[in-house]
Design a protein around this motif. Structure first.
Motif, PDB file in Angstrom:
ATOM      1  N   UNK A  31       5.268   9.114  -1.026  1.00 18.58           N
ATOM      2  CA  UNK A  31       6.295   8.392  -1.780  1.00 18.58           C
ATOM      3  C   UNK A  31       6.214   6.893  -1.519  1.00 18.58           C
ATOM      4  N   UNK A  32       5.944   6.514  -0.290  1.00 21.30           N
ATOM      5  CA  UNK A  32       5.833   5.099   0.035  1.00 21.30           C
ATOM      6  C   UNK A  32       4.619   4.463  -0.635  1.00 21.30           C
ATOM      7  N   UNK A  33       3.491   5.165  -0.621  1.00 23.62           N
ATOM      8  CA  UNK A  33       2.284   4.626  -1.249  1.00 23.62           C
ATOM      9  C   UNK A  33       2.448   4.547  -2.764  1.00 23.62           C
ATOM     10  N   UNK A  34       3.058   5.562  -3.366  1.00 20.83           N
ATOM     11  CA  UNK A  34       3.283   5.535  -4.818  1.00 20.83           C
ATOM     12  C   UNK A  34       4.234   4.400  -5.181  1.00 20.83           C
ATOM     13  N   UNK A  35       5.214   4.121  -4.320  1.00 22.50           N
ATOM     14  CA  UNK A  35       6.126   3.003  -4.558  1.00 22.50           C
ATOM     15  C   UNK A  35       5.353   1.686  -4.603  1.00 22.50           C
ATOM     16  N   UNK A  90       2.071   1.340  -5.233  1.00 21.85           N
ATOM     17  CA  UNK A  90       1.142   1.360  -6.371  1.00 21.85           C
ATOM     18  C   UNK A  90       1.886   1.079  -7.675  1.00 21.85           C
ATOM     19  N   UNK A  91       3.082   1.644  -7.838  1.00 21.43           N
ATOM     20  CA  UNK A  91       3.839   1.376  -9.065  1.00 21.43           C
ATOM     21  C   UNK A  91       4.264  -0.089  -9.141  1.00 21.43           C
ATOM     22  N   UNK A  92       4.557  -0.698  -8.000  1.00 25.45           N
ATOM     23  CA  UNK A  92       4.885  -2.120  -8.006  1.00 25.45           C
ATOM     24  C   UNK A  92       3.714  -2.967  -8.461  1.00 25.45           C
ATOM     25  N   UNK A  93       2.528  -2.644  -7.970  1.00 25.34           N
ATOM     26  CA  UNK A  93       1.328  -3.379  -8.374  1.00 25.34           C
ATOM     27  C   UNK A  93       1.038  -3.139  -9.857  1.00 25.34           C
ATOM     28  N   UNK A 136       7.609   5.399 -16.447  1.00 29.61           N
ATOM     29  CA  UNK A 136       7.746   6.178 -15.216  1.00 29.61           C
ATOM     30  C   UNK A 136       7.586   5.268 -13.996  1.00 29.61           C
ATOM     31  N   UNK A 137       6.617   4.358 -14.037  1.00 32.99           N
ATOM     32  CA  UNK A 137       6.409   3.455 -12.906  1.00 32.99           C
ATOM     33  C   UNK A 137       7.649   2.599 -12.661  1.00 32.99           C
TER      34      UNK A 137
END
Length: 140
Positions: free
Chosen positions: A37-41, A43-46, A91-92
């Motif tokens: 969840x932290x990594x996806x957070x 990646x979605x920010x980038x 979604x991001x």
């Protein structure tokens, strides 16, 4: 002086060895759901930052002239890939917002135990999927 040869020292336990994970070992490594969840957070920010550059260029193109607006409509609304990209960006955006609230609460030293961290990570994914589906359903 004391004779140190006759003194026996207790045997030391073998110390654990921590080493960096190589690129070939990434497929064997299983990250826990709060880590995912932290990594996806991140990646979605980038992804949102990079997509903002393209979306602003598309906005400028659509506002410049009527032909630019028609080109924008063909690229985005007339193309299934364009729609899927916009749904992915939606979604991001929603996930980044929900996970951001989760991280803010964790920064206040709440929800830090393992069971709660796992459940809030699953909840942030579920809430994001449901909200994205509701927005897409409402817009289509």
């Amino acid at each position: 002086m004391a004779n140190t040869d006759s003194v026996t020292l207790p045997k030391a336990r073998p110390r654990p060895v921590f080493r960096n994970i190589g690129f070939g070992e990434l497929s064997n490594y299983r990250l826990p759901i709060p880590g995912v969840a932290s990594i996806v957070h991140r990646v979605t920010g980038i992804a949102l930052f990079v997509a903002l550059l393209f979306l602003l260029a598309m906005l400028q193109m659509s506002l410049k002239s009527e032909a630019g607006f028609e080109a924008f409509r063909r690229i985005i609304w007339g193309n299934i890939v364009g729609k899927l990209v916009l749904i992915g960006l939606l979604f991001a955006l929603i996930y980044h917002m929900v996970a951001g609230f989760r991280h803010l609460i964790q920064d206040a030293n709440q929800w830090l135990d393992l069971a709660t961290a796992r459940s809030t990570a699953f909840a942030s994914f579920a809430i994001s999927i449901v909200l994205t589906a509701l927005v897409v359903w409402r817009l289509c």
